[in-house]
Design an enzyme around this catalytic site. Structure first.
Site, PDB file in Angstrom:
ATOM      1  N   GLY A  78      -4.342  -9.703  -3.809  1.00 21.30           N
ATOM      2  CA  GLY A  78      -3.508  -9.531  -2.622  1.00 21.30           C
ATOM      3  C   GLY A  78      -3.083 -10.884  -2.095  1.00 21.30           C
ATOM      4  O   GLY A  78      -3.697 -11.913  -2.431  1.00 21.30           O
ATOM      5  N   CYS A  84      -9.424 -11.613  -8.012  1.00 25.24           N
ATOM      6  CA  CYS A  84      -8.699 -12.546  -7.139  1.00 25.24           C
ATOM      7  C   CYS A  84      -9.052 -12.284  -5.661  1.00 25.24           C
ATOM      8  O   CYS A  84     -10.183 -12.495  -5.264  1.00 25.24           O
ATOM      9  CB  CYS A  84      -7.193 -12.466  -7.399  1.00 25.24           C
ATOM     10  SG  CYS A  84      -6.287 -13.916  -6.833  1.00 25.24           S
ATOM     11  N   TYR A  85      -8.107 -11.776  -4.850  1.00 28.00           N
ATOM     12  CA  TYR A  85      -8.439 -11.453  -3.456  1.00 28.00           C
ATOM     13  C   TYR A  85      -9.609 -10.480  -3.416  1.00 28.00           C
ATOM     14  O   TYR A  85     -10.475 -10.563  -2.538  1.00 28.00           O
ATOM     15  CB  TYR A  85      -7.226 -10.851  -2.738  1.00 28.00           C
ATOM     16  CG  TYR A  85      -7.513 -10.426  -1.312  1.00 28.00           C
ATOM     17  CD1 TYR A  85      -7.322 -11.315  -0.250  1.00 28.00           C
ATOM     18  CD2 TYR A  85      -7.995  -9.146  -1.008  1.00 28.00           C
ATOM     19  CE1 TYR A  85      -7.598 -10.937   1.060  1.00 28.00           C
ATOM     20  CE2 TYR A  85      -8.271  -8.764   0.286  1.00 28.00           C
ATOM     21  CZ  TYR A  85      -8.072  -9.657   1.319  1.00 28.00           C
ATOM     22  OH  TYR A  85      -8.348  -9.289   2.613  1.00 28.00           O
ATOM     23  N   HIS A 106      -6.751 -13.178 -13.112  1.00 29.51           N
ATOM     24  CA  HIS A 106      -6.209 -11.821 -13.305  1.00 29.51           C
ATOM     25  C   HIS A 106      -6.420 -11.372 -14.758  1.00 29.51           C
ATOM     26  O   HIS A 106      -5.634 -11.722 -15.636  1.00 29.51           O
ATOM     27  CB  HIS A 106      -4.721 -11.799 -12.962  1.00 29.51           C
ATOM     28  CG  HIS A 106      -4.449 -11.914 -11.506  1.00 29.51           C
ATOM     29  ND1 HIS A 106      -4.436 -10.816 -10.665  1.00 29.51           N
ATOM     30  CD2 HIS A 106      -4.204 -12.989 -10.722  1.00 29.51           C
ATOM     31  CE1 HIS A 106      -4.190 -11.219  -9.430  1.00 29.51           C
ATOM     32  NE2 HIS A 106      -4.045 -12.526  -9.437  1.00 29.51           N
ATOM     33  N   GLU A 153      -5.912  -8.496 -15.958  1.00 30.35           N
ATOM     34  CA  GLU A 153      -4.972  -7.423 -16.315  1.00 30.35           C
ATOM     35  C   GLU A 153      -3.674  -7.922 -16.936  1.00 30.35           C
ATOM     36  O   GLU A 153      -2.937  -7.149 -17.563  1.00 30.35           O
ATOM     37  CB  GLU A 153      -4.667  -6.549 -15.084  1.00 30.35           C
ATOM     38  CG  GLU A 153      -3.820  -7.198 -14.013  1.00 30.35           C
ATOM     39  CD  GLU A 153      -4.604  -8.040 -13.008  1.00 30.35           C
ATOM     40  OE1 GLU A 153      -4.066  -8.318 -11.932  1.00 30.35           O
ATOM     41  OE2 GLU A 153      -5.753  -8.416 -13.316  1.00 30.35           O
ATOM     42  N   GLY A 159      16.536  12.821 -19.037  1.00 33.24           N
ATOM     43  CA  GLY A 159      15.711  11.616 -19.072  1.00 33.24           C
ATOM     44  C   GLY A 159      14.307  11.950 -19.542  1.00 33.24           C
ATOM     45  O   GLY A 159      13.940  13.119 -19.685  1.00 33.24           O
ATOM     46  N   ASP A 194      11.285  11.691 -18.114  1.00 28.65           N
ATOM     47  CA  ASP A 194      10.369  12.395 -17.210  1.00 28.65           C
ATOM     48  C   ASP A 194      10.692  13.887 -17.127  1.00 28.65           C
ATOM     49  O   ASP A 194       9.803  14.730 -17.282  1.00 28.65           O
ATOM     50  CB  ASP A 194      10.420  11.768 -15.808  1.00 28.65           C
ATOM     51  CG  ASP A 194      10.055  10.291 -15.822  1.00 28.65           C
ATOM     52  OD1 ASP A 194       9.364   9.865 -16.758  1.00 28.65           O
ATOM     53  OD2 ASP A 194      10.478   9.571 -14.906  1.00 28.65           O
ATOM     54  N   SER A 195      11.953  14.218 -16.872  1.00 28.29           N
ATOM     55  CA  SER A 195      12.296  15.640 -16.725  1.00 28.29           C
ATOM     56  C   SER A 195      12.174  16.364 -18.065  1.00 28.29           C
ATOM     57  O   SER A 195      11.815  17.541 -18.116  1.00 28.29           O
ATOM     58  CB  SER A 195      13.701  15.814 -16.138  1.00 28.29           C
ATOM     59  OG  SER A 195      14.701  15.383 -17.029  1.00 28.29           O
ATOM     60  N   LYS A 200       4.715   5.717 -16.966  1.00 28.22           N
ATOM     61  CA  LYS A 200       5.810   6.004 -17.896  1.00 28.22           C
ATOM     62  C   LYS A 200       5.344   5.991 -19.350  1.00 28.22           C
ATOM     63  O   LYS A 200       5.730   6.861 -20.130  1.00 28.22           O
ATOM     64  CB  LYS A 200       6.935   4.976 -17.692  1.00 28.22           C
ATOM     65  CG  LYS A 200       8.127   5.159 -18.607  1.00 28.22           C
ATOM     66  CD  LYS A 200       8.955   6.371 -18.250  1.00 28.22           C
ATOM     67  CE  LYS A 200       9.910   6.066 -17.127  1.00 28.22           C
ATOM     68  NZ  LYS A 200      10.811   7.197 -16.824  1.00 28.22           N
TER      69      LYS A 200
END
Length: 511
Positions: A55, A82-83, A170, A172, A226, A228-229, A367
């Protein structure tokens, strides 16, 4: 769904979604929760472990995000990043100070104690990604340093007895060489996770839950074509079949052959598939319109009207299906994604449809997980790996006024670009790529004649979150082939340019 669960506590850092994605890549289910989440709610979620995110704040300032000390009394392993590491130290009685000349940013060499469970079987020295203005000055009781850099004596810390760990860097991000393995060590060695989170298992559970929820009712989905749909449609088709009606509004501004591909994928899938060919209607409304926001508004409003007309023919439905995905939930402040998504997708659609409840079967997926689910469900790979496409379609990739001729021209040019990117095996490496028909004309020579035709811009970007993006370094020979083919095969384009602007300052789309 009953899975072993990791909670990612959001303290406002820029990589929070990425942390959650990395946990899921280890086949472990996790959710992102605000630091304001009540302790009782966290306790009831029964997490196997908790990760505090980074953060931008200084933990010792009065207005900085903090949690109640009870978070440390749940008996649950904690990893602070980190934070998050500084909050862990501060909350347990240690001291955090401004780093001054010991602040670190970017790639940094770090040395680790391999006896620590989170660095087990890793290299003793490796590169990490640092980003901190403050540093740990004094450790709380029971902690020891298990990693350090030249400027940071407490680059990594642990209280092995309580299973509390903190890293000032970090893990990640890709820049941290062994970051993914470090997270895996925390998840498996410290939290004792098994890794039972797979899309096949998710699909089976989701299908069962959808069937229980819908019962004998009817569901309605606005299918855009698309990713997702399309995945939501495939999932619902397997769950409730003909109880689902999909309305596909083809506004005539899709990429070449896409309308037919969507129909082919779903018309025989057991659902009630309705395709509305409304291209002439949309183009009529857009005639003479050049301002980007005006284009978006016209298309959004017209979409709602067309959808409403078709929905009225169906009558009352019990459930409205939406393709909300997890970033929508997180970006809406971890609040009610249904409201956000209805606005984000089709502008107020629920107000026009008579339904009892919203179903969001992808609500907890990122996604890349949606794509994996699509593959697990047997969805056509063309649809699963379809490029991101804006709701207004080619309308905002045609600069200036829109005509049927310009739409066809752009569809043909864009198809060539996408074909050549796929032929060069770059289609999975470039996160988004497309063509833009500019409103600029320039002089050219074709054969023995002078031309005065359109300039086409090509755009390709690399990104992890679409919030920021860098232009893709497409090889010159690929760009050359694309340029040659478009100029030779598509009439009225005589110049090709490649957009080498990152986001920011530019946006990914041109309009």
């Amino acid at each position: 769904m009953t899975h072993e669960k990791i909670l990612v506590i959001d303290f406002g850092g820029q990589y929070n979604q990425l942390i959650a994605r990395r946990v899921r890549e280890h086949k472990i289910y996790c959710e992102v929760k605000s630091y304001k989440t009540p302790i009782e709610e966290i306790r009831n979620m029964n997490p196997k472990g908790i990760i505090f995110t980074g953060g931008p704040n200084s933990v010792y300032l009065d207005n900085s995000p903090r949690m109640d000390r009870e978070i440390f009394e749940l008996g649950v392993p904690i990893l602070g990043i980190c934070y998050g590491a500084q909050f862990l130290v501060y909350g347990l009685g240690g001291k955090i100070e401004e780093a001054n000349d010991t602040a670190e940013f970017g790639r940094t060499d770090c040395e680790f104690d391999k006896k620590s469970l989170i660095f087990k079987n890793l290299k003793k020295k490796s590169v990490v990604w640092m980003s901190h203005n403050d540093h740990i000055a004094t450790l709380p009781e029971g902690f020891r340093a298990v990693g350090h850099s030249e400027k940071c004596p407490y680059g990594a810390i642990e209280n092995a007895e309580k299973k509390f760990y903190g890293v000032q860097f970090h893990p990640e991000v890709n820049h941290t060489e062994e970051g993914f393995a470090m997270l895996g060590n925390f998840l498996y060695n410290v939290c004792g996770c098994k890794g039972d989170w797979t899309m096949e298992e998710y699909a089976q559970t989701a299908i069962r839950e959808i069937r229980e929820k819908v019962g004998g009712g009817k569901a309605l989905l606005a299918l855009s074509g698309g990713v997702d749909s399309s995945v939501a449609c495939k999932l619902l088709a397997k769950a409730i079949g003909s109880q689902l009606t999909c309305i596909f509004v083809d506004h005539g501004l899709m990429r070449k052959n896409e309308g037919d591909e969507v129909e082919e994928a779903f018309a025989g899938s057991g659902v009630n598939f309705v395709r509305v060919n409304a291209g002439e209607r949309f183009l009529g409304k857009l005639k003479g319109v050049t301002e980007p926001e005006a284009k978006r508004k016209i298309i959004g409003e017209e979409f709602i009207r067309v959808f409403e007309e078709e929905a009225k023919k169906i009558g009352k439905v019990d459930f409205l299906v939406q393709g909300t995905i997890y970033p929508d939930v997180i970006e809406s402040g971890l609040g009610d994604a249904a409201v956000i998504k209805s606005h984000h997708n089709v502008g107020g659609l629920p107000d026009y449809v008579d339904f009892k409840e919203i179903i969001e079967p992808l609500r907890m997926l990122f996604k890349d997980e949606v794509r994996k689910l699509g593959i697990a469900l047997g969805l056509d790979e063309k649809l699963v790996w379809r490029q991101p496409f804006p709701g207004p379609g080619l309308a905002i990739r045609i600069i200036g006024d829109i005509t049927p001729e310009k739409v066809t021209l752009l569809q043909d040019a864009d198809a060539i670009f996408r074909e050549e990117i796929a032929a060069a095996h770059l289609d999975r490496d470039i996160n988004q790529y497309f063509a833009v028909l500019t409103n600029m004309r320039s002089v050219g020579v074709m054969g023995d004649g002078r031309t005065y035709d359109y300039t086409l811009a090509l755009r390709g970007v690399s990104t992890t979150d679409f919030m920021t993006a860098d232009f893709s370094r497409i090889p010159y020979d690929v760009l050359e082939k694309v340029s040659t083919r478009i100029v030779n095969e598509v009439k009225h384009i005589n110049r090709i340019v490649y957009d080498i602007t990152s986001k920011p300052p530019a946006t990914i789309e041109w309009e």
